[in-house]
Design an enzyme around this catalytic site. Structure first.
Site, PDB file in Angstrom:
ATOM      1  N   CYS A 180      20.071  59.936  11.754  1.00  0.00           N
ATOM      2  CA  CYS A 180      18.724  59.411  11.604  1.00  0.00           C
ATOM      3  C   CYS A 180      18.228  58.881  12.937  1.00  0.00           C
ATOM      4  CB  CYS A 180      18.742  58.282  10.581  1.00  0.00           C
ATOM      5  SG  CYS A 180      19.540  58.786   9.063  1.00  0.00           S
TER       6      CYS A 180
ATOM      7  N   ARG B  81      16.026  63.968  15.174  1.00  0.00           N
ATOM      8  CA  ARG B  81      17.303  63.473  14.647  1.00  0.00           C
ATOM      9  C   ARG B  81      17.350  63.481  13.121  1.00  0.00           C
ATOM     10  NH1 ARG B  81      20.662  60.511  18.379  1.00  0.00           N
ATOM     11  NH2 ARG B  81      21.804  59.902  16.549  1.00  0.00           N
TER      12      ARG B  81
ATOM     13  N   TRP C 261      17.530  61.447   7.454  1.00  0.00           N
ATOM     14  CA  TRP C 261      18.200  62.691   7.067  1.00  0.00           C
ATOM     15  C   TRP C 261      19.024  62.295   5.851  1.00  0.00           C
ATOM     16  CZ3 TRP C 261      23.187  64.557   6.467  1.00  0.00           C
ATOM     17  CH2 TRP C 261      23.315  65.957   6.412  1.00  0.00           C
TER      18      TRP C 261
ATOM     19  N   ASN D 264      21.968  54.016   9.695  1.00  0.00           N
ATOM     20  CA  ASN D 264      22.420  55.385   9.950  1.00  0.00           C
ATOM     21  C   ASN D 264      23.903  55.428   9.592  1.00  0.00           C
ATOM     22  OD1 ASN D 264      22.818  57.956  10.879  1.00  0.00           O
ATOM     23  ND2 ASN D 264      22.500  57.487  13.048  1.00  0.00           N
ATOM     24  N   GLY D 265      24.288  56.367   8.742  1.00  0.00           N
ATOM     25  CA  GLY D 265      25.701  56.451   8.351  1.00  0.00           C
ATOM     26  C   GLY D 265      25.809  56.493   6.842  1.00  0.00           C
TER      27      GLY D 265
ATOM     28  N   GLU E 213      19.794  79.620  11.238  1.00  0.00           N
ATOM     29  CA  GLU E 213      19.443  78.205  11.118  1.00  0.00           C
ATOM     30  C   GLU E 213      17.943  77.957  11.204  1.00  0.00           C
ATOM     31  OE1 GLU E 213      20.722  75.155  13.956  1.00  0.00           O
ATOM     32  OE2 GLU E 213      20.834  76.650  15.520  1.00  0.00           O
TER      33      GLU E 213
ATOM     34  N   HIS F  96      37.379  97.015   8.812  1.00  0.00           N
ATOM     35  CA  HIS F  96      38.289  96.235   7.956  1.00  0.00           C
ATOM     36  C   HIS F  96      37.539  95.505   6.837  1.00  0.00           C
ATOM     37  CE1 HIS F  96      41.551  97.170  10.636  1.00  0.00           C
ATOM     38  NE2 HIS F  96      40.840  96.743  11.670  1.00  0.00           N
TER      39      HIS F  96
ATOM     40  N   LYS G  14      19.439  67.116  14.765  1.00  0.00           N
ATOM     41  CA  LYS G  14      19.983  67.409  16.091  1.00  0.00           C
ATOM     42  C   LYS G  14      21.390  66.839  16.297  1.00  0.00           C
ATOM     43  CE  LYS G  14      19.613  69.066  20.256  1.00  0.00           C
ATOM     44  NZ  LYS G  14      19.939  70.501  20.352  1.00  0.00           N
TER      45      LYS G  14
END
Ligand code: M6R
Length: 602
Positions: free
Chosen positions: A2, A28, A77, A103-104, A487, A503, A597
């Site tokens: 974040c 972020r 995020w 954040n976390g 992405e 293969h 990011k």
């Protein structure tokens, strides 16, 4: 993952300063955003004012928040709880006098939430973060007996709360009674910025560049009380005072802006020729220093995640063929299985753009505990990885903000080429190759060539699957190109080793298949062309990326032949293809869904 920005100072415009800081940090995390302010007016000062919304920050304003000189904000995020206005940070306690950004992941949030609920706390979000606000509220009741106790009691309450949290977390807390921000870090990054009559906190030093270049990076378990005039750092467990280790940021605010480009990704792609020339001119000495360390190693392990992982993988080819050294490659999450048997004198060489990727920090910690020497190539100087490593050297890519990493890849590969040749006591050849890569990249970026790639992207925009195929070091090229395509354009793209086609993957190659074949002028060229023919025989449409046009190619993208360094211009073709595919499909290349990011969670 974040973005965090906090301000305390003389200016009354703290909310809009915070919003500007958050806009700089949006890369972020960008599923929601929020700003909280302690109003300056005594009438309004009874509660904290918050504005928060799900969605990108875009053209948001905070003119509806009252003026104030203490404010902070967050771009999210999501980890716990869906992407909703309510789950966006900041979060408030029951009294609305305490606000927190985080954040976390609070691993024991359920236990804490249940205990707090029993004590009568009312929760309004589904997040793990909200428990922090209520816990501080609870401790504050315990610690502040008199109003004059407010400030010391507040930092004590935050300290006690922080100690109760399991997991890797960075938190900042404010309240209406103490004129300060109190922050603590364990795992997730936080940096303190020193101003004059004002001070700052951020998750990323880039946000501080317009205001100050003097910073202190908080270490694990460090806490800080930030007021207008002072920055007081101490250990969260012992309470012991810590002297700030002031560092000077070297990047400029201008470098972190888009300039004339519509997206950061395009700007960063175009910065590559200049950046590579600088690396060729300036980096041989540092490459030689690292090469000396590597020569002493009994075995080398190259480690990185995502695009940095592919750069590491490219390095393993150079170290083996040029450096003549047995080199293993691993992603950090898989590397854990090897740590306990790492031989004596093994060296782990870690690469990272952000220097904050949690998976890397985790494995580096374990490697160091095992006694393995850790060297690193990091783009963000002074980041956590930089500080943890025994020896760190800068990649020299400059600020990279596009979530899709571009110039950090080519810069890292250039550094690894220099290192491999330095290991072979031939710095001149390494330098020459990187200088050629700068020139070749410039050729890929000419208007005519870009138009050609754009047209190819236009023809592929409705593809559901793309197979990107290559041999030898081009296997790394195709995996990196496939990662870029998936992405940001959301097309399923698979990087396939041409040698492995028979293969298994060949079963998927039918009339509707589109295959992008990389065939540089190396020892694998003839085999790569033969593989292209095998795919064509099964009906595939072949797009060739090579120095010369071959009959088997239905479409052709030329790329200069620069021998061992050809991977650099080859990957730039893939970056452009991914970028234009994304625009053709109507998506934002700078902010791909579900990604951020810096990946600061495990
Ligand atoms: O900051 P790092 O280089 O450690 O980041 C590693 C990956 O998360 C990163 O390269 C990611 O794969 C990119 N989004 C790829 O474009």
């Amino acid at each position: 993952m974040c973005g965090i920005f906090g301000y305390i100072g003389d200016k009354k415009t703290a909310p809009s300063m915070v919003l500007t800081g958050l806009k700089t940090l949006e890369y972020r995390g960008y599923d929601s955003w929020g700003v909280a302010v302690v109003p300056d007016s005594a009438d309004e000062k009874k509660v904290i004012f918050v504005k928060k919304k799900a969605g990108k920050i875009g053209a948001a304003t905070v003119s509806d928040l009252p003026p104030g000189s203490l404010a902070f904000g967050h771009t999210r995020w999501a980890t716990h709880g869906g992407v909703t206005d309510k789950n966006a940070h900041p979060h408030l306690d029951c009294t609305k006098m305490i606000a927190v950004i985080h954040n976390g992941i609070v691993e024991n949030h359920e236990t804490l939430r249940n205990e707090l609920k029993k004590k009568g706390h009312v929760f309004v979000s589904e997040t793990d973060t909200e428990v922090i606000a209520h816990l501080v509220e609870e401790y504050l009741k315990k610690f502040s007996v008199l109003p004059r106790d407010a400030a010391p009691a507040f930092s004590k309450a935050v300290q006690a709360t922080f100690k109760d949290l399991d997991g890797l977390n960075a938190i900042i807390v404010i309240n209406t009674m103490a004129d300060e921000m109190v922050a603590a870090r364990n795992g997730s990054p936080l940096v303190v910025g020193f101003g004059t009559g004002e001070n700052f906190l951020a998750s990323d030093p880039v946000a501080l560049l317009p205001y100050t270049k003097q910073v202190h990076f908080l270490e694990d378990d460090e806490m800080v009380v930030v007021t207008r005039q002072n920055i007081h750092i101490f250990n969260a467990h012992s309470g012991e005072r810590i002297r700030p280790k002031k560092q000077l940021l070297t990047w400029t605010a201008e470098e972190t802006e888009k300039g004339k480009f519509p997206y950061f990704m395009l700007k960063e792609i175009h910065e590559q020729p200049g950046m590579l020339s600088e690396i060729a001119a300036d980096s041989t000495q540092q490459a030689s220093a690292l090469a000396r360390e590597l020569q002493k190693a009994s075995r080398i392990y190259l480690v990185g995640s995502g695009t940095s992982g592919y750069a590491a993988r490219a390095g393993s080819y150079y170290f083996a063929t040029v450096g003549q050294k047995i080199t293993n490659w691993s992603s950090p999450t898989e590397m854990h299985h090897h740590i306990d048997i790492l031989p004596k004198n093994a060296v782990m060489l870690v690469m990272s753009q952000s220097g904050e990727t949690m998976d890397l920090l985790d494995v580096v910690k374990r490697a160091k505990e095992h006694g393995t020497r850790v060297l690193s190539l990091v783009n963000v100087v002074n980041s956590s990885l930089w500080r943890m490593s025994d020896l760190s050297l800068p990649i020299g890519a400059g600020p990279e903000k596009g979530v899709a990493s571009t110039k950090a890849f080519t810069a890292t590969v250039a550094q690894l080429i220099l290192m491999a040749y330095a290991m072979n006591n031939d710095t001149k050849t390494g330098q020459k190759l990187v200088a050629q890569a700068a020139k070749a990249t410039r050729a890929v970026l000419t208007e005519k060539n870009v138009k050609l790639i754009k047209d190819v992207a236009g023809s592929l925009k409705n593809a559901e699957h793309l197979f990107v195929v290559g041999r030898g070091i081009s296997y790394v090229t195709v995996m990196e190109c496939a990662l870029k395509i998936k992405e940001i354009s959301y097309i399923h793209a698979e990087g396939v080793s041409a040698g492995e086609l028979k293969h298994g993957p060949l079963a998927l190659i039918t009339k509707s298949a589109t295959c992008i074949v990389y065939a540089p002028n190396d020892q694998h060229h003839a085999s790569a062309i033969a593989n292209a023919m095998e795919m064509k025989a099964r009906g595939a449409h072949i797009i060739g990326v090579a120095p010369t046009k071959e009959d088997v190619f239905d479409e052709y993208i030329p790329v200069p032949d620069i021998g061992e360094a050809s991977i650099i211009p080859n990957v730039v073709v893939g970056q452009l293809l991914a970028y234009y595919l994304t625009l053709e499909r109507g998506f934002d290349p700078d902010m791909p869904r579900n990604l951020a990011k810096s990946v600061t969670v495990k």
